[in-house]
Design a protein around this motif. Structure first.
Motif, PDB file in Angstrom:
ATOM      1  N   ALA A  31     -32.267  55.667   9.844  1.00 24.82           N
ATOM      2  CA  ALA A  31     -32.657  54.314  10.251  1.00 24.82           C
ATOM      3  C   ALA A  31     -31.602  53.694  11.160  1.00 24.82           C
ATOM      4  O   ALA A  31     -31.933  53.059  12.174  1.00 24.82           O
ATOM      5  N   TYR A  32     -30.342  53.883  10.804  1.00 25.50           N
ATOM      6  CA  TYR A  32     -29.259  53.273  11.597  1.00 25.50           C
ATOM      7  C   TYR A  32     -29.202  53.874  13.005  1.00 25.50           C
ATOM      8  O   TYR A  32     -29.214  53.141  14.007  1.00 25.50           O
ATOM      9  N   TYR A  33     -29.139  55.206  13.097  1.00 24.35           N
ATOM     10  CA  TYR A  33     -28.954  55.835  14.408  1.00 24.35           C
ATOM     11  C   TYR A  33     -30.211  55.752  15.272  1.00 24.35           C
ATOM     12  O   TYR A  33     -30.108  55.695  16.500  1.00 24.35           O
ATOM     13  N   SER A  34     -31.396  55.743  14.655  1.00 21.62           N
ATOM     14  CA  SER A  34     -32.620  55.589  15.449  1.00 21.62           C
ATOM     15  C   SER A  34     -32.793  54.152  15.938  1.00 21.62           C
ATOM     16  O   SER A  34     -33.574  53.896  16.861  1.00 21.62           O
ATOM     17  N   SER A  35     -32.093  53.212  15.327  1.00 22.86           N
ATOM     18  CA  SER A  35     -32.106  51.833  15.831  1.00 22.86           C
ATOM     19  C   SER A  35     -31.177  51.690  17.032  1.00 22.86           C
ATOM     20  O   SER A  35     -31.190  50.668  17.712  1.00 22.86           O
ATOM     21  N   ILE A  49     -33.284  59.576  19.069  1.00 24.49           N
ATOM     22  CA  ILE A  49     -34.738  59.744  18.958  1.00 24.49           C
ATOM     23  C   ILE A  49     -35.011  60.647  17.756  1.00 24.49           C
ATOM     24  O   ILE A  49     -34.602  61.811  17.745  1.00 24.49           O
ATOM     25  N   TRP A  50     -35.680  60.097  16.756  1.00 25.05           N
ATOM     26  CA  TRP A  50     -36.000  60.878  15.558  1.00 25.05           C
ATOM     27  C   TRP A  50     -37.511  60.873  15.363  1.00 25.05           C
ATOM     28  O   TRP A  50     -38.123  59.824  15.209  1.00 25.05           O
ATOM     29  N   LYS A  51     -38.090  62.065  15.367  1.00 27.23           N
ATOM     30  CA  LYS A  51     -39.539  62.209  15.223  1.00 27.23           C
ATOM     31  C   LYS A  51     -39.847  63.021  13.974  1.00 27.23           C
ATOM     32  O   LYS A  51     -39.340  64.139  13.814  1.00 27.23           O
ATOM     33  N   ASP A  52     -40.674  62.449  13.099  1.00 27.96           N
ATOM     34  CA  ASP A  52     -41.083  63.108  11.863  1.00 27.96           C
ATOM     35  C   ASP A  52     -42.566  63.436  11.907  1.00 27.96           C
ATOM     36  O   ASP A  52     -43.370  62.636  12.409  1.00 27.96           O
ATOM     37  N   ILE A  53     -42.917  64.601  11.367  1.00 29.68           N
ATOM     38  CA  ILE A  53     -44.314  64.948  11.119  1.00 29.68           C
ATOM     39  C   ILE A  53     -44.429  65.276   9.631  1.00 29.68           C
ATOM     40  O   ILE A  53     -43.642  66.068   9.106  1.00 29.68           O
ATOM     41  N   HIS A  92     -36.255  53.855  17.939  1.00 31.55           N
ATOM     42  CA  HIS A  92     -36.505  55.220  18.398  1.00 31.55           C
ATOM     43  C   HIS A  92     -36.978  56.138  17.278  1.00 31.55           C
ATOM     44  O   HIS A  92     -36.937  57.359  17.435  1.00 31.55           O
ATOM     45  N   TYR A  93     -37.411  55.546  16.177  1.00 32.87           N
ATOM     46  CA  TYR A  93     -37.966  56.356  15.086  1.00 32.87           C
ATOM     47  C   TYR A  93     -39.492  56.379  15.202  1.00 32.87           C
ATOM     48  O   TYR A  93     -40.136  55.323  15.299  1.00 32.87           O
ATOM     49  N   LYS A  94     -40.060  57.564  15.213  1.00 35.49           N
ATOM     50  CA  LYS A  94     -41.519  57.723  15.276  1.00 35.49           C
ATOM     51  C   LYS A  94     -41.954  58.765  14.258  1.00 35.49           C
ATOM     52  O   LYS A  94     -41.205  59.690  13.940  1.00 35.49           O
ATOM     53  N   ARG A 112     -36.408  49.374  12.342  1.00 34.14           N
ATOM     54  CA  ARG A 112     -36.807  48.211  13.134  1.00 34.14           C
ATOM     55  C   ARG A 112     -35.999  46.973  12.741  1.00 34.14           C
ATOM     56  O   ARG A 112     -35.674  46.146  13.600  1.00 34.14           O
ATOM     57  N   ARG A 113     -35.682  46.863  11.467  1.00 33.28           N
ATOM     58  CA  ARG A 113     -34.883  45.718  11.038  1.00 33.28           C
ATOM     59  C   ARG A 113     -33.474  45.795  11.641  1.00 33.28           C
ATOM     60  O   ARG A 113     -32.927  44.786  12.106  1.00 33.28           O
ATOM     61  N   LEU A 114     -32.900  46.995  11.661  1.00 35.00           N
ATOM     62  CA  LEU A 114     -31.565  47.179  12.228  1.00 35.00           C
ATOM     63  C   LEU A 114     -31.568  47.027  13.748  1.00 35.00           C
ATOM     64  O   LEU A 114     -30.556  46.629  14.342  1.00 35.00           O
ATOM     65  N   ALA A 115     -32.681  47.343  14.395  1.00 31.44           N
ATOM     66  CA  ALA A 115     -32.776  47.222  15.852  1.00 31.44           C
ATOM     67  C   ALA A 115     -32.789  45.769  16.305  1.00 31.44           C
ATOM     68  O   ALA A 115     -32.480  45.466  17.467  1.00 31.44           O
ATOM     69  N   LYS A 116     -33.195  44.854  15.409  1.00 24.60           N
ATOM     70  CA  LYS A 116     -33.191  43.412  15.690  1.00 24.60           C
ATOM     71  C   LYS A 116     -33.946  43.071  16.975  1.00 24.60           C
ATOM     72  O   LYS A 116     -33.438  42.357  17.863  1.00 24.60           O
ATOM     73  N   GLY A 117     -35.149  43.576  17.069  1.00 25.45           N
ATOM     74  CA  GLY A 117     -35.982  43.256  18.229  1.00 25.45           C
ATOM     75  C   GLY A 117     -35.822  44.201  19.395  1.00 25.45           C
ATOM     76  O   GLY A 117     -36.632  44.166  20.332  1.00 25.45           O
ATOM     77  N   ASN A 118     -34.810  45.042  19.376  1.00 26.15           N
ATOM     78  CA  ASN A 118     -34.633  46.036  20.443  1.00 26.15           C
ATOM     79  C   ASN A 118     -35.516  47.255  20.157  1.00 26.15           C
ATOM     80  O   ASN A 118     -36.177  47.339  19.129  1.00 26.15           O
TER      81      ASN A 118
END
Length: 260
Positions: A142-146, A150-154, A180-182, A171-177
């Motif tokens: 969560a931290y590094y993808s904010s 780019i972290w992609k999970d299936i 990159h987590y999908k 998304r909370r850590l990104a603070k509106g930015n």
């Protein structure tokens, strides 16, 4: 040509001992170093012994050369296998996850799968998903993808809640930015391989595989490979899975998009 030369060399090695032995017999017999004079029958005895000694020495040298040659070829074959496969035993899934966590600051993109079947879910939870290491990894993802990772999970239905928690935290850590987590989901229950492809900032890649808790009474040993062909095989499979999978319609990203 090389095969013919090799066969000729082999036959020369085999025949050299008997030929030298015969020469030694003839020379020793006619030179008569023990001065048997006219008793040629007695002169043949030391000549015969000398020729046998020469024969044994020749065979010993030839055998030693063949052993060294075989050892050299064996060593070259082992090195060729190592160079091609580049497979390293990492250890348990938890240990492999610690390996990944330690490298997150230098990673650029990660492609991960998270598939479980009903029979393995309990064991996988006990040995992997319910561990402090896995909980820590979710926080790190969560931290590094904010930031820039780019972290992609299936995954399947077993992974939805975990994916949603990571996405919410990211998304909370990104603070509106940009986040990159999908993640995407595959609905069918057919068994799929679990693997993860790591891509570093310097363009190098590696794949960790054999995560599955599907052996009865036997936990998996995660393997790592940096071999280009091995990585490409997994990368192609991941691309096909991503194409077939669908986004979670109840995810944070989907809801936020639909309300705009």
């Amino acid at each position: 040509m090389k095969i013919a030369e090799g066969r000729m060399g082999k036959w020369l090695g085999i025949l050299s001992g008997p030929i030298l032995s015969l020469i030694a017999f003839v020379v020793s017999y006619y030179l008569d170093p023990l001065n048997f004079g006219g008793q040629k029958e007695l002169a043949a005895i030391p000549a015969l012994l000398f020729s046998i000694i020469v024969l044994l020495i020749g065979q010993g040298i030839n055998t030693d050369l063949e052993i060294r040659k075989a050892s050299m070829y064996s060593g070259q074959a082992c090195e060729a296998v190592k160079d091609y496969l580049h497979v390293i035993k990492i250890g348990s899934p938890e240990k492999a996850l610690q390996y990944i966590i330690g490298r997150m600051p230098s990673l650029r993109e990660v492609d991960n799968t998270s598939f479980n079947i009903e029979g393995e879910q309990e064991r996988a939870s006990e040995k992997y998903y319910d561990t402090d290491t896995y909980n820590d990894s979710c926080k790190q993802i969560a931290y590094y993808s904010s930031k820039k990772l780019i972290w992609k999970d299936i995954g399947d239905s077993w992974a939805i809640d975990r994916f949603r928690e990571i996405e919410t935290a990211s998304r909370r850590l990104a603070k509106g930015n940009a986040c990159h987590y999908k993640y995407k989901l595959i609905g069918h229950k057919d068994p799929q391989m679990n693997f993860i492809i790591l891509e570093y900032a310097d363009d190098t890649r590696e794949v960790l595989f054999n995560w599955d808790f599907r052996g009865i009474g036997k936990d998996p040993i995660v393997l790592l490979s940096r071999d280009h062909q091995v990585i490409e095989m997994f990368a192609i499979h991941y691309a096909q899975l991503w194409k077939r999978a669908s986004f979670d319609h109840d995810s944070v990203a989907t809801k936020s998009t639909s309300t705009k």
